[in-house]
Write a protein that holds these residues in place. Sequence first.
Motif, PDB file in Angstrom:
ATOM      1  N   GLN A  86     -45.241  30.982  15.030  1.00 29.81           N
ATOM      2  CA  GLN A  86     -45.588  30.836  16.274  1.00 29.81           C
ATOM      3  C   GLN A  86     -44.399  30.099  17.089  1.00 29.81           C
ATOM      4  N   PRO A  87     -43.317  31.138  17.121  1.00 32.22           N
ATOM      5  CA  PRO A  87     -41.932  30.779  17.724  1.00 32.22           C
ATOM      6  C   PRO A  87     -42.415  30.790  19.529  1.00 32.22           C
ATOM      7  N   LEU A  88     -41.678  29.784  19.936  1.00 27.18           N
ATOM      8  CA  LEU A  88     -41.440  29.546  21.325  1.00 27.18           C
ATOM      9  C   LEU A  88     -40.678  30.730  21.888  1.00 27.18           C
ATOM     10  N   THR A  89     -41.251  31.370  22.887  1.00 30.45           N
ATOM     11  CA  THR A  89     -40.374  32.165  23.723  1.00 30.45           C
ATOM     12  C   THR A  89     -40.383  31.966  25.103  1.00 30.45           C
ATOM     13  N   ASN A  90     -39.478  32.763  26.084  1.00 32.31           N
ATOM     14  CA  ASN A  90     -39.523  32.711  27.355  1.00 32.31           C
ATOM     15  C   ASN A  90     -41.014  32.741  28.050  1.00 32.31           C
ATOM     16  N   LYS A  91     -41.790  33.821  27.365  1.00 29.71           N
ATOM     17  CA  LYS A  91     -43.057  34.214  27.866  1.00 29.71           C
ATOM     18  C   LYS A  91     -43.805  32.900  27.669  1.00 29.71           C
ATOM     19  N   ASN A 137     -37.647  24.363  21.571  1.00 26.49           N
ATOM     20  CA  ASN A 137     -37.608  24.781  20.182  1.00 26.49           C
ATOM     21  C   ASN A 137     -37.178  23.663  19.261  1.00 26.49           C
ATOM     22  N   LEU A 138     -36.178  22.857  19.596  1.00 26.51           N
ATOM     23  CA  LEU A 138     -35.926  21.438  18.816  1.00 26.51           C
ATOM     24  C   LEU A 138     -36.943  20.956  18.511  1.00 26.51           C
ATOM     25  N   PHE A 139     -37.570  20.172  19.702  1.00 26.47           N
ATOM     26  CA  PHE A 139     -38.782  19.389  19.545  1.00 26.47           C
ATOM     27  C   PHE A 139     -39.998  19.869  18.739  1.00 26.47           C
ATOM     28  N   TYR A 140     -40.185  21.303  19.137  1.00 23.02           N
ATOM     29  CA  TYR A 140     -41.294  22.008  18.753  1.00 23.02           C
ATOM     30  C   TYR A 140     -41.151  22.163  17.099  1.00 23.02           C
ATOM     31  N   SER A 141     -40.069  22.833  16.636  1.00 19.04           N
ATOM     32  CA  SER A 141     -39.792  22.698  15.115  1.00 19.04           C
ATOM     33  C   SER A 141     -39.834  21.315  14.702  1.00 19.04           C
ATOM     34  N   PHE A 142     -39.649  20.128  15.317  1.00 24.10           N
ATOM     35  CA  PHE A 142     -39.485  18.984  14.518  1.00 24.10           C
ATOM     36  C   PHE A 142     -40.914  18.511  14.501  1.00 24.10           C
ATOM     37  N   TYR A 143     -41.930  18.639  15.544  1.00 25.72           N
ATOM     38  CA  TYR A 143     -43.082  18.132  15.497  1.00 25.72           C
ATOM     39  C   TYR A 143     -43.890  19.204  14.625  1.00 25.72           C
TER      40      TYR A 143
END
Length: 93
Positions: free
Chosen positions: A76-81, A62-68
């Motif tokens: 489109q948030p990242l989830t466990n799924k 989530n940290l890297f996804y929100s950064f990039y």
Amino acid sequence: MVSGNKILTRKLYIVISYTQSSGKHDFSMITEQLKLNQDIITKGLERLGMKTRQLGNLEVLNLFYSFYNPSKIKSQPLTNKTIEALTNHADIL
């Protein structure tokens, strides 16, 4: 702005890297060295009055996804799924 206002929360992220000194790939030795470095850094920060904790896999992603991808993090948030899907199809990527 900072000096005039109280900042209640600051989040600092520290990445502990490992540089291999020899050609051997001993995973247990590498893990032990990283944990030792983490312990040294954690104790130093705690002596300064800072709280520390290690991020989990989803938190790191989530940290890297929100950064990039700052514009997509809310829609489109990242989830466990999502993580499971990526893990199960890693050979395709």
